[in-house]
Structure formats: C-alpha cells, structure tokens
Motif scaffolding. Structure first.
Motif, PDB file in Angstrom:
ATOM      1  N   GLY A 265       0.786  -1.226   0.000  1.00  0.00           N
ATOM      2  CA  GLY A 265       0.000   0.000   0.000  1.00  0.00           C
ATOM      3  C   GLY A 265       0.816   1.273   0.000  1.00  0.00           C
ATOM      4  O   GLY A 265       0.282   2.336   0.307  1.00  0.00           O
ATOM      5  N   ARG A 266       2.101   1.163  -0.343  1.00  0.00           N
ATOM      6  CA  ARG A 266       2.966   2.333  -0.218  1.00  0.00           C
ATOM      7  C   ARG A 266       2.560   3.476  -1.145  1.00  0.00           C
ATOM      8  O   ARG A 266       2.826   4.646  -0.843  1.00  0.00           O
ATOM      9  CB  ARG A 266       4.425   1.957  -0.457  1.00  0.00           C
ATOM     10  N   GLU A 267       1.917   3.172  -2.255  1.00  0.00           N
ATOM     11  CA  GLU A 267       1.482   4.260  -3.129  1.00  0.00           C
ATOM     12  C   GLU A 267       0.328   5.031  -2.508  1.00  0.00           C
ATOM     13  O   GLU A 267       0.033   6.148  -2.936  1.00  0.00           O
ATOM     14  CB  GLU A 267       1.050   3.713  -4.493  1.00  0.00           C
ATOM     15  N   GLY A 268      -0.331   4.459  -1.524  1.00  0.00           N
ATOM     16  CA  GLY A 268      -1.430   5.150  -0.869  1.00  0.00           C
ATOM     17  C   GLY A 268      -0.973   6.223   0.095  1.00  0.00           C
ATOM     18  O   GLY A 268      -1.738   7.108   0.463  1.00  0.00           O
ATOM     19  N   TRP A 269       0.281   6.138   0.517  1.00  0.00           N
ATOM     20  CA  TRP A 269       0.804   7.156   1.429  1.00  0.00           C
ATOM     21  C   TRP A 269       0.889   8.476   0.678  1.00  0.00           C
ATOM     22  O   TRP A 269       1.486   8.569  -0.396  1.00  0.00           O
ATOM     23  CB  TRP A 269       2.182   6.738   1.933  1.00  0.00           C
ATOM     24  N   ILE A 270       0.313   9.515   1.253  1.00  0.00           N
ATOM     25  CA  ILE A 270       0.309  10.829   0.617  1.00  0.00           C
ATOM     26  C   ILE A 270       1.574  11.557   1.030  1.00  0.00           C
ATOM     27  O   ILE A 270       1.815  11.735   2.238  1.00  0.00           O
ATOM     28  CB  ILE A 270      -0.937  11.636   1.042  1.00  0.00           C
TER      29      ILE A 270
END
Lengths: 226, 225
Positions: A100-105
């Motif tokens: 889910g690292r792309e979900g981190w803003i």
C-alpha cells in the motif's frame, strides 16, 4: 552498560526489571522516573526516507525498517503477549505497508500510518483466529498468580513480577492497552498515537492515565493481599 | 520507606524483530521493489475534480442536444456546486485538515447530511414551475444514468486514493459513494425535464445511498493498505 540506582516508591508498589519485553517501560513509567529516553522517531526524519522507499530505494526501506520495526513489534507484543504471533503480525504489517505504499500521501506523517496498519493487522488476525489471551501451563491449566514479597524484591525471580504486570495489562480494556502500548512501549508521542488510533490527543492521554491507574491498583492490590 | 534497585540503563532502540523475520521481510520487499508513483494531495484532488466534471458532463445533455429547451442555468449551477463540493468532500476524507483527519463518525455524519440535503433539494424542485426543462426521461432512465456515471466516478476516486486510508476505509468509501452520487444526480438533473416528485426521488436521489453502500462494500479491499 552503566547502572543507575533509583528509588522505588513502595507505596506505589513498583519494582524494576530489565530485559523484559514491554514490561520494563510500563514499570518505569509507573514509577514516574525519567528513564533514559530512547531515540525519538520524528516524522520529519521519516518522511524523506519514506519518499525514497516509495521511489524504489531498498536502502531507504532498510532505514525505515530499522527505525520503525522495533516500535511496531513493541506494540504488537503488548497486544498479543506472544512473541511468535507478534513477529508473524510484524511481517504481515510490513507486507501490507509495501503493497500500500502508493497510498501514502507525500507529506503525511509516516508513524500514524504505519501504526494504523499494524493495528488493523492485529485486529484482523485476532478476529480471524479468535486466539485465547489466557496463557496456560503445559498441563493446560491457568496458572495462579505467584505471591509477591516486596520486602525481598532483589531475590524475587523477575518472571513472577512479569507475570503479574502482564496479567494486569491483559486485564486492561483494549483501548487503554492500545494507548499504553503505542505511547509507552511504541515510543509514540500522544499526538502520533492519536493519529494512529484516529482519535484526539486528549483521549489518548486519558486512556494512558487510566491504564496507569489500573496497573498501579493491580500491583498495589497484589501487594496488600500478601 | 524506599527500596533501591539498580538496573542497566539503555539508550538504545527497543529490541526489534528477530533476524529471521527481518530477512524474510527484506527478501520479499527486495524482490518486489519497483518505484511507484505516490501522487501529492493536489494532484489527487485535480484528478478527482476532473473525473467529477467528466462524470457530470457524461450524463448532462449538451446545450445543442436535440429537444433541449432553455432554462438549464439553475441546474447547471447546482451541478457545478455539486462537482466542487464532491471533490472537496472526497479529498477531505483522506487529507488532514488543521492537522487532524476527519473522524470516522464525522465522515458518516457528512455522508448522511449530503444525502439529506440533496433529497431536500430534489423535493424542493418537484412540481416547480421553473424546473429544468430538457429531455423527457423515465425515472429509471435517469436513475441508471446517474448510477452508472456515479460508479465510474467512484471508481476513479477509489483508484486515486487506493490504499490511502488505514483508519476508517468504510466511512471514506461511503462518503465517496455519496459524493459521486451527488455529482451524477446533479448532472442528470441538468438534462431532465421531469418535475414529478416520484421521478426525482427515484431517478435523482436514490442513487446516493446505493452508491454509498457500494462504497462501503468495496472500501476495505481498495482503500485500506
């Protein structure tokens, strides 16, 4: 390592042990003593590391892991009271973090995000497995709490007091235990713990305070019942 | 009376996972470590906003469409307001405001408030003499258009904010569904000539709670890391 002599407040029913995962910090915090503080994790420090990790740098992941994994494990240990289970959940947490690292803003605090993932991992697994929280002996019986002689503390096996404190922590309401785990054992500030738990800072402080009060009462009761 | 104990002081980090755990994690990460694009909040907001405009335009007839009559100004304004409000709402679900994210309860209240407000608006324009005077459609036609376009918009929002909410994904999913439904219902309203209350409720309002439900069901898998 250097030793520090500290006074124990007998009325507060405290004792100090070391090398006990999770228990030491709780006991030290109960004493209200200033423990040599661990390195503080700041989001300002972690945010660029996270950016580099998201950008595909393995070294950045190593840095992130080195700083975050002990806190995650500390929290999971306090919730599971089982080292094997906690390590398993720690693995799952980091796999979820990776997926889910792309979900981190970019710019958002890293700690609350990671600890929220760890929290979800614990609750998902606990719900799925419905594991018992009571630790049993080899014969399957629930062990009695050992008597505690505070007058002769230096000769008391550390495992017994560990058991007492661990039992007291297990008896805490889950919200209080979580708040205690994140702040005292996980080393998070109240603000970051509040963000991880999706609540207010005041609520976290209140839960931690109540947890300490409950632990003090449990230890004091145990002592007075001798 | 006090008792004095001594213990070794440590300023080290707490004990971490075992070497076996560390190696297991690292090996999996290393094998799958491709750079991913983590968009900034501004970029995500622009994407959602563009998708909202596109979804509304998809269901709203163009001014030159056959059968279109004048008088679409009010619903057009409503549509634009809905696009802006929906985009803001969706982004606010994931972004801290003043250092604090929207609480789960607040998201649910906001979703309920949006549904209520939109329903009141729909009821208010029923039987109005100045209702949008466009193409005549059946309620089911408006409803299906609104629902399909809302699903498309919601899908885009879910994709833009994938894995972004470990705290309250279901509540965020509900809010996305309602916001998407508002936009597409407003878009449908631009081109709908009906002023019948039943038509408006079924075709222009029912989609919101339905999309909210879809958002809740899809949220755990899509929004939570």
């Amino acid at each position: 390592m250097p030793a520090h002599a500290i006074d124990v407040d007998e009325a507060g029913c405290l004792a100090y042990f070391y090398n006990l995962t999770g228990v030491q910090d709780v006991l030290v915090a109960l004493a209200g003593k200033v423990y040599p503080r661990r390195a503080v994790m700041s989001n300002e420090l972690l945010e660029p590391i996270m950016r580099r990790y998201v950008g595909g740098e393995l070294r950045a992941f190593d840095e992130l892991y080195a700083r975050v994994a002990p806190r995650v494990l500390g929290y999971l240990l306090s919730m599971t009271r089982d080292r094997v289970w906690a390590e398993d959940l720690c693995q799952t947490t980091f796999f979820k973090l990776h997926r889910g690292r792309e979900g981190w803003i970019p710019g958002a605090p890293v700690i609350p995000w990671v600890m929220a993932i760890a929290r979800n991992t614990f609750y998902d697994d606990a719900q799925r497995a419905r594991r018992a929280r009571v630790r049993v002996t080899s014969t399957g019986d629930v062990p009695d709490l050992p008597d505690l002689d505070l007058a002769d503390m230096s000769e008391q096996p550390s495992a017994e007091l560990t058991e007492i404190v661990a039992r007291a922590m297990d008896a805490l309401p889950v919200l209080q235990r979580e708040a205690l785990a994140l702040t005292t054992l996980g080393g998070l500030t109240h603000r970051d713990a509040a963000a991880a738990l999706d609540t207010t800072e005041m609520a976290v402080k209140l839960r931690v305070h109540r947890a300490y009060e409950a632990l003090r009462a449990a230890l004091h009761t145990r002592r007075r019942s001798r | 009376m006090t008792q004095t104990y001594s213990f070794p002081a440590s300023n080290d980090l707490p004990e971490g996972p075992s070497a076996a755990t560390r190696d297991a994690i690292r090996s999996v990460i290393a094998a799958d470590l491709a750079p991913v694009r983590s968009r900034s909040l501004r970029e995500r907001a622009l994407l959602v906003g563009a998708a909202a405009i596109g979804a509304a335009a998809l269901v709203a007839p163009l001014p030159s469409a056959p059968g279109l009559r004048p008088g679409f100004v009010r619903p057009l304004v409503v549509g634009l307001v809905a696009v802006l409000a929906a985009t803001t709402t969706i982004v606010a679900s994931f972004a801290p405001i003043g250092g604090r994210r929207l609480a789960a309860r607040t998201k649910l209240l906001l979703a309920a408030a949006l549904v209520t407000a939109w329903s009141f608006y729909v009821v208010s324009i029923a039987h109005a003499a100045t209702a949008a005077s466009m193409v005549e459609r059946k309620a089911i036609g408006c409803g299906v258009r609104s629902l399909v376009a809302g699903l498309l918009l919601g899908g885009v929002a879910f994709r833009v904010f994938r894995h972004a909410d470990p705290w309250a994904p279901r509540q965020s999913g509900a809010l996305i569904g309602v916001a998407a439904g508002c936009v597409t219902a407003a878009g449908v309203g631009v081109g709908c000539a009906s002023s019948d209350l039943g038509h408006l409720l079924v075709g222009h309002a029912l989609g919101l709670p339905l999309l909210a439900l879809v958002g809740v069901l899809a949220a755990r898998r899509r929004l939570q890391p």
